[in-house]
Motif scaffolding. Structure first.
Motif, PDB file in Angstrom:
ATOM      1  N   LYS A   1      57.829 -13.951  18.915  1.00  0.00           N
ATOM      2  CA  LYS A   1      59.123 -14.473  18.466  1.00  0.00           C
ATOM      3  C   LYS A   1      60.157 -14.415  19.588  1.00  0.00           C
ATOM      4  CE  LYS A   1      58.894 -13.874  13.469  1.00  0.00           C
ATOM      5  NZ  LYS A   1      59.545 -13.313  12.273  1.00  0.00           N
ATOM      6  N   SER A   2      59.708 -14.700  20.778  1.00  0.00           N
ATOM      7  CA  SER A   2      60.603 -14.663  21.928  1.00  0.00           C
ATOM      8  C   SER A   2      61.532 -15.875  21.925  1.00  0.00           C
ATOM      9  CB  SER A   2      59.791 -14.630  23.231  1.00  0.00           C
ATOM     10  OG  SER A   2      58.947 -15.772  23.304  1.00  0.00           O
ATOM     11  N   GLU A   3      62.721 -15.676  22.464  1.00  0.00           N
ATOM     12  CA  GLU A   3      63.712 -16.748  22.548  1.00  0.00           C
ATOM     13  C   GLU A   3      63.571 -17.473  23.887  1.00  0.00           C
ATOM     14  OE1 GLU A   3      65.854 -17.877  20.391  1.00  0.00           O
ATOM     15  OE2 GLU A   3      65.504 -16.398  18.802  1.00  0.00           O
ATOM     16  N   PRO A   4      63.809 -18.771  23.901  1.00  0.00           N
ATOM     17  CA  PRO A   4      63.760 -19.507  25.176  1.00  0.00           C
ATOM     18  C   PRO A   4      64.776 -18.942  26.161  1.00  0.00           C
ATOM     19  CG  PRO A   4      63.832 -21.017  23.305  1.00  0.00           C
ATOM     20  CD  PRO A   4      64.098 -19.651  22.765  1.00  0.00           C
ATOM     21  N   ILE A   5      64.503 -19.126  27.443  1.00  0.00           N
ATOM     22  CA  ILE A   5      65.365 -18.585  28.483  1.00  0.00           C
ATOM     23  C   ILE A   5      66.767 -19.197  28.440  1.00  0.00           C
ATOM     24  CG2 ILE A   5      64.683 -20.291  30.208  1.00  0.00           C
ATOM     25  CD1 ILE A   5      65.317 -16.559  30.823  1.00  0.00           C
ATOM     26  N   GLU A   6      66.857 -20.440  27.933  1.00  0.00           N
ATOM     27  CA  GLU A   6      68.174 -21.085  27.877  1.00  0.00           C
ATOM     28  C   GLU A   6      69.082 -20.466  26.817  1.00  0.00           C
ATOM     29  OE1 GLU A   6      65.052 -23.783  25.922  1.00  0.00           O
ATOM     30  OE2 GLU A   6      65.303 -22.668  27.803  1.00  0.00           O
ATOM     31  N   ASN A   7      68.502 -19.688  25.871  1.00  0.00           N
ATOM     32  CA  ASN A   7      69.312 -19.023  24.836  1.00  0.00           C
ATOM     33  C   ASN A   7      69.695 -17.603  25.219  1.00  0.00           C
ATOM     34  OD1 ASN A   7      69.001 -21.353  23.370  1.00  0.00           O
ATOM     35  ND2 ASN A   7      67.361 -20.533  22.063  1.00  0.00           N
TER      36      ASN A   7
ATOM     37  N   ASN B   1      64.486  -9.414  19.626  1.00  0.00           N
ATOM     38  CA  ASN B   1      63.787  -8.828  18.485  1.00  0.00           C
ATOM     39  C   ASN B   1      62.491  -8.174  18.951  1.00  0.00           C
ATOM     40  OD1 ASN B   1      65.666  -9.779  16.571  1.00  0.00           O
ATOM     41  ND2 ASN B   1      64.685 -11.785  16.556  1.00  0.00           N
ATOM     42  N   LEU B   2      62.110  -7.124  18.241  1.00  0.00           N
ATOM     43  CA  LEU B   2      60.822  -6.499  18.534  1.00  0.00           C
ATOM     44  C   LEU B   2      59.698  -7.479  18.197  1.00  0.00           C
ATOM     45  CD1 LEU B   2      61.380  -2.901  17.134  1.00  0.00           C
ATOM     46  CD2 LEU B   2      61.074  -3.521  19.534  1.00  0.00           C
ATOM     47  N   PRO B   3      58.622  -7.505  18.969  1.00  0.00           N
ATOM     48  CA  PRO B   3      57.503  -8.412  18.676  1.00  0.00           C
ATOM     49  C   PRO B   3      56.884  -8.084  17.316  1.00  0.00           C
ATOM     50  CG  PRO B   3      57.322  -7.503  20.889  1.00  0.00           C
ATOM     51  CD  PRO B   3      58.409  -6.744  20.205  1.00  0.00           C
TER      52      PRO B   3
END
Length: 299
Positions: free
Chosen positions: A100-106, A125-127
């Motif tokens: 659930k990683s966020e894109p680098i642009e966010n 968030n924790l994985p």
């Protein structure tokens, strides 16, 4: 078509997987199955031939299919094939589901107000895999606490002690029915005629030279009276046969010549000769032996 696993890896991998499965499931004793059973070798040869033939056929179909494509379709296919596994869409979806990683642009939306010498902290968030594993550990700990601390289930040490005790019982039971593993603790007196007859034959062949055919004693002591140098009874006589007599002047050990079952039979035959009163017996030696178990009064 793009293949994730190259053909030179795929073919040996499939072949040896089938080969290993056949060796595992076919009972061939101490020899490999493909050696003991020639049909297994034939099957493996045919399977390998078909595997290579299928790969050649599929490769030919791919080449023909590629030639039938338009230039636009060829360009699109080459573009797809040029994408590495790490960049593939399906792998990206799997990683997204697990992390659930966020894109680098966010990244700007995740920044916290913490700043340590230019090092900024993100509020990621924790994985999910870590969270589920954490919950699983809590559940395991709760079950463990209830099972071992509240309900008093056996721990590993207690399980080992019980298994060792059960193993001793099973070995003792096996010893009762395994003649070749018989010892002086488990040997029993035989009284049936066939066993005594076989015991007589063994005695005549191996023991008569020292104790006489009638067991009256010659080099060795008289075996028909009540006196014994190393104790009478089936267990003591069996022990003497296995380990030999007194050091330097006693009988040799017969464990290298006779099997335990044979020593049981000859010992039983010797006991059957008690009181037979042979002619000119050798003078008694040792002490009068009394069976303490048989002498105990019945309760």
């Amino acid at each position: 078509m793009k293949k994730i696993i190259p053909v030179y890896v795929r073919v040996p991998l499939i072949f040896f997987a089938v080969f290993g499965a056949m060796e595992f499931f076919i009972d061939s004793g101490d020899r490999p199955a493909f050696i003991k059973f020639p049909m297994v070798s034939v099957f493996l040869f045919v399977f390998l031939f078909l595997l290579i033939a299928i790969e050649i056929t599929v490769s030919a179909i791919d080449k023909i299919t590629y030639q039938l494509l338009t230039d636009e379709q060829k360009a699109k296919l080459e573009e797809v094939n040029s994408i590495s596994i790490a960049e593939s869409e399906w792998l990206q979806k799997v990683m997204k589901l697990l992390t659930k990683s966020e894109p680098i642009e966010n990244e700007g939306e995740l920044l916290l107000d913490h700043d340590y010498d230019g090092i900024k902290e993100l509020d990621n968030n924790l994985p999910p895999w870590w969270i589920y594993l954490f919950y699983a550990c809590i559940g395991f700990a709760a079950i463990y606490l209830v099972r071992f601390e509240i309900l008093g289930a056996d721990d590993q040490e207690m399980e080992l002690k019980k298994e060792m005790a059960q193993a001793k019982i099973e070995v003792a039971e096996y010893m009762k029915t395994a003649p070749d593993l018989m010892d002086e603790k488990t040997v029993t007196l035989l009284t049936d005629a066939p066993s005594l007859a076989e015991g007589k034959t063994i005695y005549t062949t191996n023991c008569a030279a020292c104790h006489r055919a009638d067991a009256g004693g010659q080099i060795g002591p008289n075996l028909t009276d009540d006196q014994w140098i190393l104790g009478g009874g089936i267990k003591n006589i069996f022990h003497t046969l296995v380990n030999g007599g007194r050091d330097g002047k006693g009988m040799i050990s017969w464990k290298g010549t006779l099997k335990p079952k044979e020593m049981q039979k000859v010992a039983s035959y010797i006991i059957s000769l008690k009181g037979s009163n042979p002619k000119d017996p050798k003078a008694p030696e040792g002490e009068v032996w009394v069976d303490e178990v048989a002498a105990k009064p019945a309760k």
